[in-house]
Write a protein that holds these residues in place. Sequence first.
Motif, PDB file in Angstrom:
ATOM      1  N   LEU A  36       0.821  -1.206   0.000  1.00  9.65           N
ATOM      2  CA  LEU A  36       0.000   0.000   0.000  1.00  9.65           C
ATOM      3  C   LEU A  36       0.853   1.254   0.000  1.00  9.65           C
ATOM      4  N   ALA A  37       1.952   1.211   0.763  1.00 13.43           N
ATOM      5  CA  ALA A  37       2.845   2.375   0.828  1.00 13.43           C
ATOM      6  C   ALA A  37       3.486   2.638  -0.519  1.00 13.43           C
ATOM      7  N   SER A  38       3.873   1.569  -1.214  1.00 13.67           N
ATOM      8  CA  SER A  38       4.568   1.747  -2.493  1.00 13.67           C
ATOM      9  C   SER A  38       3.631   2.216  -3.593  1.00 13.67           C
ATOM     10  N   THR A  39       2.313   1.935  -3.419  1.00 11.64           N
ATOM     11  CA  THR A  39       1.367   2.346  -4.451  1.00 11.64           C
ATOM     12  C   THR A  39       0.605   3.611  -4.085  1.00 11.64           C
ATOM     13  N   ALA A  40       0.925   4.220  -2.922  1.00 12.57           N
ATOM     14  CA  ALA A  40       0.262   5.455  -2.528  1.00 12.57           C
ATOM     15  C   ALA A  40       0.537   6.537  -3.572  1.00 12.57           C
ATOM     16  N   GLN A  41      -0.446   7.368  -3.831  1.00 14.79           N
ATOM     17  CA  GLN A  41      -0.321   8.370  -4.881  1.00 14.79           C
ATOM     18  C   GLN A  41       0.763   9.376  -4.545  1.00 14.79           C
ATOM     19  N   THR A  42       1.567   9.673  -5.528  1.00 13.12           N
ATOM     20  CA  THR A  42       2.604  10.690  -5.364  1.00 13.12           C
ATOM     21  C   THR A  42       2.203  11.936  -6.138  1.00 13.12           C
ATOM     22  N   TYR A  43       2.734  13.060  -5.691  1.00 16.53           N
ATOM     23  CA  TYR A  43       2.419  14.351  -6.307  1.00 16.53           C
ATOM     24  C   TYR A  43       3.716  15.072  -6.635  1.00 16.53           C
ATOM     25  N   ASP A  44       3.873  15.392  -7.903  1.00 15.66           N
ATOM     26  CA  ASP A  44       5.035  16.164  -8.335  1.00 15.66           C
ATOM     27  C   ASP A  44       4.647  17.644  -8.292  1.00 15.66           C
ATOM     28  N   LEU A  45       4.865  18.254  -7.128  1.00 10.86           N
ATOM     29  CA  LEU A  45       4.450  19.640  -6.920  1.00 10.86           C
ATOM     30  C   LEU A  45       5.426  20.575  -7.628  1.00 10.86           C
ATOM     31  N   LYS A  46       4.920  21.328  -8.578  1.00 12.35           N
ATOM     32  CA  LYS A  46       5.764  22.237  -9.345  1.00 12.35           C
ATOM     33  C   LYS A  46       4.901  23.275 -10.034  1.00 12.35           C
TER      34      LYS A  46
ATOM     35  N   LEU B 136       4.992  51.624  -8.315  1.00  5.63           N
ATOM     36  CA  LEU B 136       3.714  51.128  -8.813  1.00  5.63           C
ATOM     37  C   LEU B 136       3.618  51.224 -10.336  1.00  5.63           C
ATOM     38  N   GLY B 137       3.141  50.136 -10.928  1.00  8.94           N
ATOM     39  CA  GLY B 137       2.912  50.127 -12.369  1.00  8.94           C
ATOM     40  C   GLY B 137       4.147  49.902 -13.213  1.00  8.94           C
ATOM     41  N   LYS B 138       5.329  49.886 -12.592  1.00 11.19           N
ATOM     42  CA  LYS B 138       6.565  49.661 -13.341  1.00 11.19           C
ATOM     43  C   LYS B 138       6.799  48.152 -13.472  1.00 11.19           C
ATOM     44  N   LYS B 139       7.038  47.694 -14.674  1.00 14.80           N
ATOM     45  CA  LYS B 139       7.134  46.263 -14.948  1.00 14.80           C
ATOM     46  C   LYS B 139       8.582  45.768 -14.930  1.00 14.80           C
ATOM     47  N   PHE B 140       8.735  44.551 -14.432  1.00 12.73           N
ATOM     48  CA  PHE B 140      10.016  43.848 -14.507  1.00 12.73           C
ATOM     49  C   PHE B 140       9.704  42.371 -14.692  1.00 12.73           C
ATOM     50  N   THR B 141      10.679  41.580 -15.086  1.00 17.75           N
ATOM     51  CA  THR B 141      10.453  40.181 -15.434  1.00 17.75           C
ATOM     52  C   THR B 141      11.253  39.252 -14.521  1.00 17.75           C
ATOM     53  N   ILE B 142      10.565  38.233 -14.005  1.00 24.18           N
ATOM     54  CA  ILE B 142      11.203  37.215 -13.182  1.00 24.18           C
ATOM     55  C   ILE B 142      11.242  35.923 -13.987  1.00 24.18           C
ATOM     56  N   VAL B 143      12.387  35.262 -13.997  1.00 23.91           N
ATOM     57  CA  VAL B 143      12.508  33.959 -14.656  1.00 23.91           C
ATOM     58  C   VAL B 143      12.569  32.894 -13.563  1.00 23.91           C
ATOM     59  N   LEU B 144      11.573  31.988 -13.552  1.00 28.35           N
ATOM     60  CA  LEU B 144      11.459  30.959 -12.530  1.00 28.35           C
ATOM     61  C   LEU B 144      11.555  29.576 -13.143  1.00 28.35           C
ATOM     62  N   THR B 145      12.245  28.657 -12.441  1.00 23.99           N
ATOM     63  CA  THR B 145      12.228  27.254 -12.840  1.00 23.99           C
ATOM     64  C   THR B 145      10.900  26.639 -12.387  1.00 23.99           C
ATOM     65  N   PRO B 146      10.539  25.475 -12.906  1.00 25.74           N
ATOM     66  CA  PRO B 146       9.307  24.818 -12.452  1.00 25.74           C
ATOM     67  C   PRO B 146       9.278  24.551 -10.949  1.00 25.74           C
ATOM     68  N   LYS B 147      10.426  24.492 -10.298  1.00 20.55           N
ATOM     69  CA  LYS B 147      10.466  24.271  -8.857  1.00 20.55           C
ATOM     70  C   LYS B 147      10.542  25.577  -8.067  1.00 20.55           C
ATOM     71  N   GLY B 148      10.382  26.712  -8.750  1.00 22.13           N
ATOM     72  CA  GLY B 148      10.282  27.994  -8.064  1.00 22.13           C
ATOM     73  C   GLY B 148      11.598  28.675  -7.766  1.00 22.13           C
ATOM     74  N   LYS B 149      12.682  28.197  -8.365  1.00 28.02           N
ATOM     75  CA  LYS B 149      13.985  28.842  -8.181  1.00 28.02           C
ATOM     76  C   LYS B 149      14.106  30.027  -9.133  1.00 28.02           C
ATOM     77  N   VAL B 150      14.524  31.177  -8.587  1.00 28.66           N
ATOM     78  CA  VAL B 150      14.693  32.364  -9.432  1.00 28.66           C
ATOM     79  C   VAL B 150      15.991  32.252 -10.224  1.00 28.66           C
ATOM     80  N   VAL B 151      15.864  32.248 -11.543  1.00 31.06           N
ATOM     81  CA  VAL B 151      17.031  32.184 -12.427  1.00 31.06           C
ATOM     82  C   VAL B 151      17.582  33.576 -12.693  1.00 31.06           C
ATOM     83  N   GLU B 152      16.661  34.537 -12.878  1.00 36.54           N
ATOM     84  CA  GLU B 152      17.074  35.891 -13.269  1.00 36.54           C
ATOM     85  C   GLU B 152      15.927  36.853 -13.028  1.00 36.54           C
ATOM     86  N   ILE B 153      16.284  38.101 -12.731  1.00 33.14           N
ATOM     87  CA  ILE B 153      15.293  39.174 -12.697  1.00 33.14           C
ATOM     88  C   ILE B 153      15.734  40.215 -13.723  1.00 33.14           C
TER      89      ILE B 153
END
Length: 300
Positions: free
Chosen positions: A15-25, A122-139
Amino acid sequence: MKHIIALSLFIVFTLASTAQTYDLKLNLKKGQHYKQSMIMDMDMNQSIAGQEMKVGTKMQFEFTQTVKSITSKGDFEIESEYSRVAMDMDAMGQQMSYDSNVKDTTDNEFSKTFSKSFGKILGKKFTIVLTPKGKVVEIKGFKELIEALEKGKMDASTKKLIEGTFDEHKMTSSFESSYHMLPDNPVKIGDSWAQKKSVESMFPIDISTTYTLKEVNNGIAKIMVKGDFTIKKDDYEANGMTMKINFTGGYDGFYDLDINTGISNSAQINMPMKGTMEVMGMEVPVIVKSTVSTTNISQD
């Protein structure tokens, strides 16, 4: 009896080995738009020469995010902007407030200072580059934004507030603290994972955190959070004075995460702490109770 025990163990492990897993990203789409609100409530009690001084502060930031593109590596380029900043402060009965959504007619120094600093963000735009795991690559674009603001007319206190709150490194830390709580590997209900990180704000914060996937209901993963942190800085400047800050604390709370998008619909973190501030050779004991709440206001 041995056969029964062996069979029971086999069933448990199966049961433990077949328990549902979640790839949170993060699983965002180009053009996706969402708006979030973060509210920070803080009550600080400090004792100076036997007298208690209480300061209550509530700050609210609202910001919008738009997924502009997805890179060949699968990272997300998210265009961001602050759409509202509000602050209420009660310092020993003296109340002060600022809200970028409300036109100030009082002409008080508190509102003018915040309007000159946060108002220009306020209202000034900038860009964040995020990996699927939420790591900031670049601003992208944030450095240019701050440089443009500093070229305008700005008094010394306002400039220091901008520099102490906003720069590329501090914003990287801030956004990672919001997104980078996702586990590196798929997890099952009951699994825990740990992270250690340093958040750069007006002062450095070293954080150790344990996350636990508590449950998943209707596509929402409830992640429980528990950890501790330290804040230490020997040359923090405020109002023309240099002080030493030394705090320790623990915290707990939760994130309600949409497993389809990886975006937190709501979160609440309680962060009590205590320590000292040393000013001009005088050590001041301080106790702080704070709560940070984040809500996903809208999404499309």
